[in-house]
Structures are given as structure tokens and as C-alpha cells.
Design an enzyme around this catalytic site. Structure first.
Site, PDB file in Angstrom:
ATOM      1  N   ASP A  14       0.864  -1.187   0.000  1.00 36.16           N
ATOM      2  CA  ASP A  14       0.000   0.000   0.000  1.00 36.16           C
ATOM      3  C   ASP A  14       0.903   1.241   0.000  1.00 36.16           C
ATOM      4  O   ASP A  14       2.124   1.126   0.152  1.00 36.16           O
ATOM      5  CB  ASP A  14      -0.853  -0.065   1.284  1.00 36.16           C
ATOM      6  CG  ASP A  14      -1.906   1.022   1.367  1.00 36.16           C
ATOM      7  OD1 ASP A  14      -2.283   1.583   0.323  1.00 36.16           O
ATOM      8  OD2 ASP A  14      -2.365   1.301   2.499  1.00 36.16           O
ATOM      9  N   GLU A  51       2.597   5.020  -3.974  1.00 38.87           N
ATOM     10  CA  GLU A  51       2.560   5.978  -5.112  1.00 38.87           C
ATOM     11  C   GLU A  51       3.883   6.726  -5.261  1.00 38.87           C
ATOM     12  O   GLU A  51       4.209   7.061  -6.400  1.00 38.87           O
ATOM     13  CB  GLU A  51       1.396   6.959  -4.938  1.00 38.87           C
ATOM     14  CG  GLU A  51       0.028   6.305  -5.074  1.00 38.87           C
ATOM     15  CD  GLU A  51      -0.316   5.374  -3.916  1.00 38.87           C
ATOM     16  OE1 GLU A  51       0.166   5.638  -2.804  1.00 38.87           O
ATOM     17  OE2 GLU A  51      -1.040   4.395  -4.140  1.00 38.87           O
ATOM     18  N   ASP A  92      -8.929   3.614  -2.430  1.00 43.80           N
ATOM     19  CA  ASP A  92      -9.928   4.014  -1.434  1.00 43.80           C
ATOM     20  C   ASP A  92     -11.205   4.564  -2.050  1.00 43.80           C
ATOM     21  O   ASP A  92     -11.413   5.769  -2.134  1.00 43.80           O
ATOM     22  CB  ASP A  92      -9.319   5.056  -0.489  1.00 43.80           C
ATOM     23  CG  ASP A  92      -8.171   4.468   0.319  1.00 43.80           C
ATOM     24  OD1 ASP A  92      -8.114   3.227   0.439  1.00 43.80           O
ATOM     25  OD2 ASP A  92      -7.336   5.247   0.812  1.00 43.80           O
TER      26      ASP A  92
END
Ligand code: MIG
Length: 804
Positions: free
Chosen positions: A413, A416, A489
Site C-alpha cells: 500500500d 505511489e 480508497d
């Protein structure tokens, strides 16, 4: 005294001759040169390289002052090496480089580059010459390509964009972004996949702009006659990928960027996640809840709270005093444990991962050599430079303990990369970039992909011959070689169900077939109806996981009471029944480059109206799905591609090529099966390895034209398939008014353990008097009230004949 400007200029100032920075365009190509499968054209200063990659793929590169950058790509590990026939020809008007399938034209007048097929139809052409603008601050160039956009041209692809499936009229950006609770049309999101497919007048081609810098795409948005793509740095480098079918384009894109490896079978089951299930007892209670409620489940996730102060590769001793025992018990109960691992490593000299990374200089640094520090869950963190192969190997090794404890999968997770406050790293962070060095401007979009690559490769080493499971939030083109993805999300809203449906189809045509949404929506509260409709869609998502944020009510498939629990169970069971079908579709993806989800336009691209259909899709090539995307809907229209289809629940036969009206009470959803299909089915189990498969059911649907189906079988969790240990079965179904035949052939080295098939014939238009299998008459046939027929026979049958 007044000094006039003129006079000042007459001073012999060397800066005087330097013109302000403007965009520069290619001039006139005056020269062609060939080196192997490459052709070079130059206007005297800038050069263009044209590489023949395959019969259908041609690569274009631009070098403003004729200095090409090093050939290195994270997306394309290796160009295909098969020899291709090609030639160069020249007329007064153009140079032309041709393969059997495509021509690349370089117009002499203005350096316009265009492509045509072997019928001479122009499929793509420049609207201005390729151009660039010097970047004074960072060096290099902004690079631009502008092509024409035809009046009815449609565009698809680009990964996870939360907008209409057809990208016509949109302007979009690629820059991996942590986009908590994103909305419709929000851009950019988590992934950067600079690949799009154009369909115009029934012909498809693809453009893969392999550039990792922040990139932009405009599909007739600013000017409806133009399609442009450009980037803030790097090289203007793109692959033209010929169709003529969308499917060909996607398959060829997979030839460049690879496919997902085969997942372990359990990873295709149902997964349950939440931020977070803790302490240990909670995890056990949830796991038992599945078994008590008789709802199948294979995967359970530990989100960040399992760690000690969010330090990666540690366990919180209070909440999880004995992880080995817990994971063992879960495994005995049929659950695989998946744990989250983020990139941020807490700055803490008493923490071995940090200490080692610091000593070995594995963390990212700023331009002035300061460490890149930022706040994420653990507090102040530094971040491994995953673009350094040595760092990747180190990172991969860090999973040894987790693997030893029995962890079966890893969830990456925040890659990015996400940083609290500032969003992500500043531009000046330096990266090793596999020896090709770059700032974060160049490495940002590949950071997450290289993280999950390190994770996957480490797990693969440590799990020996077992297939690891990985899931990542961020990614760049080619990330599918290392991981599955989820759409980040999302929100518990009907709009997000719709967004998810489009995103998954889009990811699927953009190289990422193994994808899913957070079922139920991550933030916010779904009601029972929304959750159930989401479970229904999730049943047909290649990756199926429910997840929810920590500030929401608990949300398991039984949380909403009846009738929801029963319906959720029915669909999750359907997921398990169809596992051999999904697994076969996965093999077709892995081995042959077919996407698992296939939007309608992929089936019938000639019809422009289909370019705008985005609700329906096929799951593999035999089952058509149309999720119910609005509350309170008791019916909806569903488009079926041409051909004959069976309504999955009623077995009614429906003629395709039209929209049909379908009842959608909450306990069903529109599912149709193509006539002539053989749909393999497993018995329902509470988890994939609960019992050995004793028998495989074949659901066979009558057709009066020939239809092929496909079944793939292997060990399900090892890499034996890489040594060709697998079985590919082909079924051919055909029928007349009085007969139906099913032929089976197989190829491969694997022998399944089960002995027989349970065969069910659906849609037979006559009452059979005889069923003959490999010359023997089958006596025991059950006849059902819905005119279906069931019998058993050996898994090795060659031919079954059903006669009136
Ligand atoms: O800042 O690990 O998208 O799935 O549950 C939030 C906690 C970090 C974001 C992920 C979400 C996950 C959550 N994470």
C-alpha cells in the site's frame, strides 16, 4: 544620457543570439539510414528512429539533437526477438517502412508520421510534427506528439481512470496519486498506464507511450480533431500497435509488457479485509464467522495495526503475541493470511530494518544528499529506493520471517509513494533507476511497481515452488508481471459501484486483468442492498475482496442480516462453483494475453453505439455479466452481443445483437451464457483446498452452430506449469434439430486426480432418445423438470452424441 535599446544591442553580447525557449518541431526529413531492424530519419538536427518490433508493432523515438537516450524500460523488459520481414521504400512524397501488417509513412514535406494497414487504410497520423521544448530547470525536454482525431474515433485504456469507459473528449494525466475517497472524473489516481486503444471505422490500434514522467493525454478534448500525448521529460517514445481488433491490440500490448503469472488457486477465492482486524482474537472470530455462516472464504488480511508501531516486518506483541500459532490455526481452518507492508521505514536506530537500510545506504536522498524524510503511519520515515536492484534484493529478503511464519500473501500500500501532508516525494529526490539514474520526476510513476516487484521476487525465492500472492495500489505499465491490484480508497456509494465496474474493465484492457474493487466501498456505510449488489459484481471481478475503513461499521457478508446474508452466500458460492472457469480464463490471460474482463466494444467494435456501452462485459469469453448499479432496481436493460445466449437463472434462450429487458430481483443479477459453451464447475467448498475435487461438473449449453470452449487444469499452487505440467482441454459443441455432439480433446502433461465428469445438458431443443458416449450408450440419465439432462461419464471422453 539616454542609452537607447538599439545601441545596447550593438554591444557584442554573446547572449544576444540566444532565442527565447519555444517549442521546436521536426523539420524536413532528408535522410534515411538503416541499421538492422531500425531506420533513422533526420532533419539535419533532430532524428527519429523507427524500430520494427513485430509484424504488428512499430516503435518510434525522437531525439531532439540526434542523441537518443539509453534503451531502458521498466515496462518492456525485453523486445520480442522473432525475426520479422520488413522493407523500406521511397517516393517523392514519403519514406515508407513496411511489415506484412503495417506501414509506417514518413512524409517528406513535413515529417508527419502515419500508419496504415495492409489494405492501405490510414489508422493513425500526425496532425503536427513531433515537437519538444527545452526544460531549463531540470534539463531535457518536454516532449509532445499530436495526432489527428477522427469524428467517430473512440479511445479506451489508461488503467484506473474514474471516468466514462470511452475516453473520447477527455484530458487526463498520469501521476500516481493517493486519492482517498476519489470521485467521478477525479484524475490522476493510483496508477499510470500510458497505453490507449483507438477504434475508428471498425479498426483498432494502440499507442503505448512508454515514458515514466508525468504524462498527459488529450483525446479530442481541447480540439476535437486532435489527439495528443506529452510528458514533462524523458523521450518521446511510443509503440504503434496494430489491431485490427481490440483484442489483437491488447494481446500485442501484453507481448510488450507481459502478463500476470498464474495466481495460486486460493487467491481467486473470496477474501475478507478490514482496517484492521485486531487483536488476534478478532481475526479468529471473523474467520470462524465464515465457517459458522457457511460462507466460503480463502483469504484474511492484516492491515497496519498488526505491526509494532507500524514498523514494517514487525508484530505488535500485545495484539499478536504468537503470530505463528495464529497463522497456523487460520491455515488449519482454511484461511491464508495476507499482511500489509508499506514503503515508509521508521527512522529509529533501534529498528533493524532501518539500521540496515541506513548502513547500506538504501534509502532515497534529496539532490543535496539529505535523506528523503516524510511522515507516514510509523511517524518520521525514510524510503527504500526500489529502483535500485540491490535494494530490491535486500527488500525481498526481508520477507523471510513472514514467509517462515506462514504468511501466504503480501499487500503493498502507500507506494505511489504517499507522504502525509506533501502528498508524495519532492521532484529532486534522486533514484538509482537500475543504473540509469533519475530524479523523482522520472521515477515517481514506477516507484510502486518496483516495490511490488521486489516484494514478489523476494516471496518467489522464499516460497520455493509455491506461487506467491501480491497486491499493490500503485503501478506502471507492466506491473501485472508482479502483482494484482485493487482500485484504492473508493466510497460506499452507488456511484462508486458504477465507477468500479468501469475501472475494472478499463484495467483489464490496459494490461491489468487481476483487479478488484473494495467490495462494499472503503469509506462510508453501505446498506445491505448496496453491499449485496457489490458482492454480485465482485463475484465476477478477477480479484474478489471486501474491505472497509476503520471508522466504519463492521462489514462481513453476514453483517446485514437476512435476506442479505443468504444472497451474499449464494453469490460467493457461485464464485467458488465457477473457479475452474475463472482459472481457465486466467490461463488464457497468462499464456495468450487475453484480458479476463472483456467490455462489449471488444466483442463488437464495428458498431459505434457499442463504444459507449460500459455496464455489460464478459467474464472470460462465455459469460456475460451486467451488474445492477442502482438501488431499488427490479429490472434493467442488458445488451447481448450477436449470437444466442442463455439466461443463466431461467435457461431461457435469448437472441443477441439487441438489448433485452431482464428482471433483477435482489437475489439475482443478469448473467447470460453463450450458446454452445461448456462451463466447468467445482463443488462448493468453504475454501479452495477443503476437499479434493472428486468430480468436475460440465454445464453444456446447446447450440446449432459450432462453439469451442476451453478448460485449463494444473496443480493450482506450484510453478510446475512453467515446466509445461498442465492440461489444456478443448470442447467443441455443435447441434442440429435432432442431434447434439460434444467433442473433447486435450493436450498436456498433467493428470487431474478426479475420474469423472458430471455432465449437465442445458437448452436441448428436443427430447433425447439416446445418449452415446465413446460408442457406449448411457443408461442412467436424470431428466429434470426444466428439460435439462444429467449423467456421469469418464473425464477422458472423446465424443458424446445426443440423439432425438
Ligand atoms: O492512509 O492501511 O488504500 O486499503 O486500509 C491509509 C490502511 C492507508 C490505504 C489503503 C487502505 C488501507 C489503509 N491505507
Amino acid at each position: 544620457m539616454i542609452v537607447d535599446d538599439e545601441e545596447f544591442h550593438h554591444l557584442n553580447n554573446p547572449a544576444d543570439g540566444i532565442k527565447p525557449i519555444v517549442k521546436k518541431y521536426l523539420g524536413v526529413p532528408n535522410h534515411a539510414e538503416q541499421k538492422g531492424n531500425k531506420f533513422f530519419f533526420t532533419d539535419g538536427d533532430a532524428s527519429v528512429e523507427v524500430t520494427i518490433v513485430t509484424k504488428e508493432i512499430i516503435r518510434i523515438r525522437l531525439a531532439p539533437h540526434s542523441v537518443f537516450l539509453d534503451e531502458f524500460s521498466y515496462a518492456v523488459s525485453e523486445l520480442p526477438t522473432k525475426a520479422v520481414a520488413f522493407n523500406l521504400s521511397e517516393t517523392d512524397l514519403e519514406f515508407k517502412v513496411s511489415t506484412e501488417a503495417v506501414n509506417c509513412h514518413i512524409r517528406k514535406q513535413d515529417f508527419f508520421i502515419s500508419f496504415s494497414d495492409n489494405n492501405g487504410v490510414i489508422t493513425s497520423s500526425d496532425a503536427t510534427p513531433m515537437h519538444w521544448e527545452e526544460n531549463v530547470k531540470f534539463g531535457g525536454y518536454y516532449v509532445f506528439c499530436t495526432k489527428t482525431c477522427a469524428p467517430e474515433e473512440s479511445f479506451f485504456g489508461l488503467g484506473d481512470k474514474a471516468t466514462e469507459f470511452n475516453l473520447r473528449g477527455k484530458r487526463l494525466k498520469n501521476w500516481n496519486t493517493d486519492a482517498y475517497s476519489y470521485g467521478w472524473n477525479q484524475d490522476p489516481l493510483y496508477r499510470s498506464i500510458p497505453f490507449y486503444i483507438s477504434v475508428n471505422e471498425g479498426i483498432a490500434h494502440g499507442i503505448f507511450f512508454d515514458n515514466t514522467f508525468k504524462a498527459h493525454f488529450d483525446f479530442g478534448g481541447e480540439d476535437q480533431t486532435k489527439t495528443s500525448f506529452w510528458a514533462d521529460g524523458g523521450e518521446l517514445q511510443y509503440y504503434y500497435i496494430h489491431g485490427p481488433h481490440m483484442m489483437d491490440v491488447v494481446k500485442n500490448y501484453h507481448i510488450l509488457t507481459g502478463t500476470h503469472p498464474m495466481p495460486p488457486l486460493w487467491a481467486l477465492g473470496y477474501h475478507q479485509c478490514r482496517w484492521s482486524y485486531y487483536p488476534e482474537n478478532k481475526v479468529r472470530v471473523i474467520a470462524n464467522g465464515f465457517r459458522q455462516n457457511k460462507i466460503p472464504c480463502d483469504g484474511i488480511y492484516l492491515d497496519i495495526d498488526y505491526m509494532d508501531g507500524y514498523r514494517c516486518f514487525t508484530w505488535n506483541p500485545k495484539y499478536f503475541p504468537n503470530p505463528r500459532k495464529m497463522i497456523e490455526d487460520l491455515a488449519a481452518n482454511g484461511f491464508k493470511t495476507v499482511v500489509i507492508i508499506d514503503p515508509g521505514i521508521r527512522v529509529d536506530d533501534n529498528y533493524s530494518v532501518f539500521k540496515e537500510g541506513k548502513e547500506k545506504r538504501y534509502f532515497c536522498r534529496r539532490s543535496d544528499d539529505y535523506f528523503m524524510e516524510g511522515h507516514v503511519w510509523p511517524g518520521r520515515c525514510q524510503f527504500p529506493d526500489f529502483t535500485n536492484p540491490e535494494v530490491r534484493t535486500w527488500w525481498g529478503g526481508l520477507f523471510d520471517e513472514l514467509v517462515d511464519l506462514g504468511v501466504a500473501g503480501v499487500w503493498n500500500d502507500m507506494n505511489e509513494p504517499a507522504v502525509f501532508g506533501s502528498g508524495t516525494f519532492p521532484d529532486d529526490v534522486r533514484h538509482q533507476y537500475d543504473g540509469f539514474r533519475g530524479s523523482h520526476r522520472k521515477a515517481h510513476n514506477v516507484y510502486g511497481m518496483q516495490m511490488v516487484r521486489a516484494t514478489y521476487e523476494g516471496l518467489r525465492k522464499q516460497m520455493k515452488n509455491k506461487r506467491p500472492f501480491t497486491i499493490t495500489r500503485a503501478g506502471y505499465a507492466g506491473v501485472q508481471r508482479y502483482s494484482s491490484v485493487w482500485t484504492g480508497d473508493n466510497v460506499a456509494s452507488w456511484e462508486h459501484l458504477k465507477i468500479g465496474n468501469v475501472q475494472l474493465q478499463r484495467l483489464s484492457v490496459s494490461g491489468i486483468s487481476f483487479c478488484g474493487t473494495d467490495i462494499g466501498g472503503f469509506s462510508g456505510e453501505p446498506d445491505g442492498e448496496l453491499f449485496t449488489r457489490w458482492i454480485q459484481m465482485g463475484t465476477f471481478s478477477p480479484f474478489m475482496r471486501a474491505h472497509s475503513a476503520g471508522d466504519t461499521k463492521e462489514r462481513e457478508p453476514w453483517s446485514f442480516g437476512e435476506p442479505f446474508t443468504t444472497i451474499n452466500r449464494k453469490f460467493i458460492e457461485l464464485r467458488y462453483r465457477l473457479l475452474p472457469y475463472l482459472y481457465s480464463a486466467f490461463w488464457e490471460h497468462h499464456r495468450y494475453g487475453f484480458p479476463i474482463l472483456r467490455p462489449i466494444v471488444m466483442h463488437e467494435q464495428e458498431t459505434v453505439a457499442n463504444h459507449f456501452r460500459q455496464d455489460e462485459f464478459t467474464y472470460g469469453d462465455k459469460i456475460l455479466i451486467c451488474p445492477v448499479l442502482e438501488p431499488g432496481k427490479t429490472s434493467r436493460m442488458v445488451y447481448l452481443p450477436k449470437g444466442k445466449w442463455y439466461h443463466f437463472w431461467s435457461l431461457e434462450m435469448v437472441e443477441g445483437g439487441q438489448e433485452v429487458h431482464v428482471a433483477t430481483p435482489l437475489d439475482t443479477m443478469p448473467i447470460f451464457v453463450k450458446a454452445g459453451s461448456v462451463i466447468p464447475e467445482y463443488p462448493v467448498m468453504q475454501y479452495t483446498s477443503e476437499k479434493p475435487i472428486e468430480e468436475v461438473k460440465l454445464n453444456i449449453y446447446y447450440s446449432d452452430y459450432e462453439v469451442n470452449s476451453f478448460l485449463f487444469e494444473d496443480y493450482g499452487e506450484t510453478f510446475a506449469y512453467e515446466q509445461d505440467i498442465y492440461l489444456e482441454k478443448k470442447f467443441i459443441v455443435n447441434g442440429t434439430a435432432k442431434t447434439m455432439s460434444i467433442k473433447q480433446s486435450m493436450e498436456g502433461l498433467y493428470t487431474p486426480r478426479y475420474e469423472g465428469y458430471h455432465i449437465k445438458i442445458n437448452g436441448l431443443p428436443f427430447k433425447p432418445s439416446k445418449i452415446i458416449a465413446d460408442g457406449k450408450e448411457i443408461k442412467e440419465v436424470s431428466v429434470n423438470p426444466d428439460k435439462t439432462y444429467e449423467f456421469k461419464f469418464s473425464k477422458n471422453f472423446k465424443q458424446i452424441e445426443i440423439l432425438k
